[in-house]
Design a protein around this motif. Sequence first.
Motif, PDB file in Angstrom:
ATOM      1  N   UNK A  39     -51.775 -53.498  -8.870  1.00  0.00           N
ATOM      2  CA  UNK A  39     -50.556 -53.350  -9.664  1.00  0.00           C
ATOM      3  C   UNK A  39     -49.375 -53.865  -8.859  1.00  0.00           C
ATOM      4  N   UNK A  40     -49.556 -53.888  -7.546  1.00  0.00           N
ATOM      5  CA  UNK A  40     -48.530 -54.388  -6.629  1.00  0.00           C
ATOM      6  C   UNK A  40     -49.192 -55.407  -5.715  1.00  0.00           C
ATOM      7  N   UNK A  41     -48.773 -56.636  -5.867  1.00  0.00           N
ATOM      8  CA  UNK A  41     -49.245 -57.718  -5.001  1.00  0.00           C
ATOM      9  C   UNK A  41     -48.014 -58.238  -4.272  1.00  0.00           C
ATOM     10  N   UNK A  42     -47.833 -57.833  -3.017  1.00  0.00           N
ATOM     11  CA  UNK A  42     -46.626 -58.223  -2.288  1.00  0.00           C
ATOM     12  C   UNK A  42     -46.514 -59.738  -2.122  1.00  0.00           C
ATOM     13  N   UNK A  43     -45.317 -60.227  -2.342  1.00  0.00           N
ATOM     14  CA  UNK A  43     -45.033 -61.651  -2.116  1.00  0.00           C
ATOM     15  C   UNK A  43     -45.036 -61.911  -0.611  1.00  0.00           C
ATOM     16  N   UNK A  44     -45.152 -63.163  -0.251  1.00  0.00           N
ATOM     17  CA  UNK A  44     -45.178 -63.526   1.169  1.00  0.00           C
ATOM     18  C   UNK A  44     -43.921 -63.029   1.887  1.00  0.00           C
TER      19      UNK A  44
END
Length: 136
Positions: free
Chosen positions: A20-25
């Motif tokens: 649900x949360x995919x951190x950006x670079x």
Amino acid sequence: MQTVVEELTQEAERQLRDQAWIPAAADRVIAERAAAELHAAVGAPQAPQVLSDVDRLARLREALAALAIALAHVHGRLAWFLGAAATALAPILHWRALPSGDGPTFGAVQPTPEQYTEAEEAIRKLHAILTHIATT
């Protein structure tokens, strides 16, 4: 404090696991930097106990400042997480390590040794989840 941080870290872990949360670079870079600063401030569990209360409080404030600085550079879920973490640690801002003497303290109170330890452990939990976010 420690209970709130535990709930925050569990929610973050759940969101990461469920994707649900995919951190950006950019978020991973900020999380890594914040984790390093938290570790530098609080360190290993045995280290703070040999420090004076003044030094322990200074390190706790440094950790809180690191969270605030990281928060200033992000948006979205990481910002929400860091904001909630900083709010959970807000009691640190009302602590004092020095005796009050005869003057006013602006509402500052002396924490117990257990409160110092609880705050340090909460910061270690935040360090761990930020490290995890940085590597996700």
